[in-house]
Design a protein around this motif. Structure first.
Motif, PDB file in Angstrom:
ATOM      1  N   UNK A   9      -7.942  10.369  -7.799  1.00 20.06           N
ATOM      2  CA  UNK A   9      -9.110  11.191  -8.127  1.00 20.06           C
ATOM      3  C   UNK A   9      -8.836  12.665  -7.858  1.00 20.06           C
ATOM      4  N   UNK A  10      -8.220  12.975  -6.733  1.00 22.88           N
ATOM      5  CA  UNK A  10      -7.946  14.366  -6.367  1.00 22.88           C
ATOM      6  C   UNK A  10      -6.848  14.974  -7.234  1.00 22.88           C
ATOM      7  N   UNK A  14      -5.530   0.515  -1.370  1.00 24.57           N
ATOM      8  CA  UNK A  14      -6.098   0.742  -2.700  1.00 24.57           C
ATOM      9  C   UNK A  14      -7.119   1.872  -2.661  1.00 24.57           C
ATOM     10  N   UNK A  15      -7.930   1.916  -1.597  1.00 22.10           N
ATOM     11  CA  UNK A  15      -8.912   2.991  -1.469  1.00 22.10           C
ATOM     12  C   UNK A  15      -8.232   4.355  -1.394  1.00 22.10           C
ATOM     13  N   UNK A  16      -7.153   4.419  -0.633  1.00 20.42           N
ATOM     14  CA  UNK A  16      -6.441   5.691  -0.482  1.00 20.42           C
ATOM     15  C   UNK A  16      -5.802   6.101  -1.796  1.00 20.42           C
ATOM     16  N   UNK A  17      -5.226   5.144  -2.522  1.00 21.70           N
ATOM     17  CA  UNK A  17      -4.632   5.447  -3.821  1.00 21.70           C
ATOM     18  C   UNK A  17      -5.684   5.936  -4.808  1.00 21.70           C
ATOM     19  N   UNK A  42      10.082   9.597  -6.569  1.00 23.02           N
ATOM     20  CA  UNK A  42       9.852  10.598  -7.611  1.00 23.02           C
ATOM     21  C   UNK A  42       8.710  10.193  -8.535  1.00 23.02           C
ATOM     22  N   UNK A  43       8.664   8.909  -8.919  1.00 23.22           N
ATOM     23  CA  UNK A  43       7.588   8.440  -9.796  1.00 23.22           C
ATOM     24  C   UNK A  43       6.248   8.505  -9.081  1.00 23.22           C
ATOM     25  N   UNK A  44       6.220   8.092  -7.820  1.00 26.02           N
ATOM     26  CA  UNK A  44       4.995   8.142  -7.033  1.00 26.02           C
ATOM     27  C   UNK A  44       4.488   9.577  -6.922  1.00 26.02           C
ATOM     28  N   UNK A  45       5.390  10.494  -6.628  1.00 19.12           N
ATOM     29  CA  UNK A  45       5.002  11.899  -6.479  1.00 19.12           C
ATOM     30  C   UNK A  45       4.488  12.475  -7.794  1.00 19.12           C
ATOM     31  N   UNK A  46       5.070  12.040  -8.911  1.00 18.04           N
ATOM     32  CA  UNK A  46       4.659  12.566 -10.211  1.00 18.04           C
ATOM     33  C   UNK A  46       3.228  12.158 -10.550  1.00 18.04           C
ATOM     34  N   UNK A  47       2.831  10.947 -10.166  1.00 19.29           N
ATOM     35  CA  UNK A  47       1.482  10.470 -10.456  1.00 19.29           C
ATOM     36  C   UNK A  47       0.443  11.095  -9.533  1.00 19.29           C
ATOM     37  N   UNK A  48       0.847  11.430  -8.321  1.00 22.01           N
ATOM     38  CA  UNK A  48      -0.118  11.937  -7.338  1.00 22.01           C
ATOM     39  C   UNK A  48       0.161  13.390  -7.000  1.00 22.01           C
ATOM     40  N   UNK A  49       0.469  14.155  -7.999  1.00 25.40           N
ATOM     41  CA  UNK A  49       0.797  15.557  -7.789  1.00 25.40           C
ATOM     42  C   UNK A  49      -0.354  16.425  -8.281  1.00 25.40           C
TER      43      UNK A  49
END
Length: 244
Positions: free
Chosen positions: A64-65, A56-59, A12-19
């Motif tokens: 960015x997106x 790290x590159x993917x993150x 859930x935390x991961x999804x919240x940051x990359x949403x």
């Protein structure tokens, strides 16, 4: 935040940051990571700087997106140089563009038939979306930069996307200046007869009055619409909920 900590986040935390529009969870991140590595993403870096790990590159790219931070902000967050951040994001984006056709592709005959068998309240076969987005930098100083000012008086380029009944993009066209209203320069327009055959797309009000015989658009409400016209506009709107 250290990038390693991102990999230790719960779902859930991961999804919240990359949403952005849809949440990206850890399993999807791992899947994307594998695809990018197969596509040639590696940790090698130029300018004699320490190599950036592939995860790290993917993150950095996803951040960015999802958040539209500047390269400086992302480099500070991920403890990387500004040039390294730019290079990593560009490298991932280049590979994503190369493998994109594996996921954004025009449906085959049986897929069209399946998509056309929708519930009655989603009677049209396909949905269509025309959107605008703002570039990170103003193109005013470039040749014909003023062409990028749209009718709402800000700089933009046009993005045209087509999705199927499941909301999956099946065609994308991007790049015309924001002042452009006619999207007949898209590759889809030159091939629409072969691709559409007996099917039609649902379009939004941006396509009203344009010469697109394969797009069903709502009728403009000039105060004289019949009950049947209002019902058809309502049906089109409900069908386009998928792409919205």
């Amino acid at each position: 935040m250290e990038w390693e900590l991102m990999l230790d986040m719960d779902d859930n935390t991961f999804a919240r940051h990359f949403r952005k529009r849809r949440a990206i969870r850890r399993a999807r991140f791992e899947q994307l990571l594998g695809l990018l590595q197969e596509g040639g993403l590696h940790s090698k870096h130029s300018h004699r700087l320490p190599p950036l790990p592939v995860p790290k590159k993917v993150l950095m790219f996803l951040w960015f997106m999802a958040n539209q931070n500047s390269y400086r902000e992302i480099s500070d967050k991920c403890n990387a140089s500004k040039s390294g951040t730019h290079g990593a994001i560009l490298q991932v984006l280049t590979i994503m563009s190369g493998i994109g056709t594996n996921f954004v592709s025009w449906p085959r005959g049986y897929e069209k038939r399946m998509s056309s068998c929708l519930p009655a309240h989603l009677w049209p076969q396909w949905s269509h979306w025309d959107n605008r987005w703002l570039p990170h930098q103003s193109p005013e100083s470039t040749i014909r930069g003023r062409d990028y000012i749209n009718r709402k008086s800000y700089y933009s380029v046009l993005l045209q996307g087509i999705v199927n009944d499941e909301g999956r993009f099946i065609d994308i066209f991007a790049g015309p200046p924001g002042r452009v209203h006619d999207l007949r320069g898209s590759t889809f327009y030159t091939e629409w007869q072969e691709k559409m055959v007996d099917y039609c797309l649902l379009g939004d009000s941006a396509y009203i009055g344009q010469a697109f015989p394969f797009i069903i658009t709502p009728k403009r409400d000039n105060g004289a619409l019949t009950n049947a016209d209002h019902q058809q506009n309502f049906n089109i709107s409900r069908g386009r909920v998928i792409v919205e």
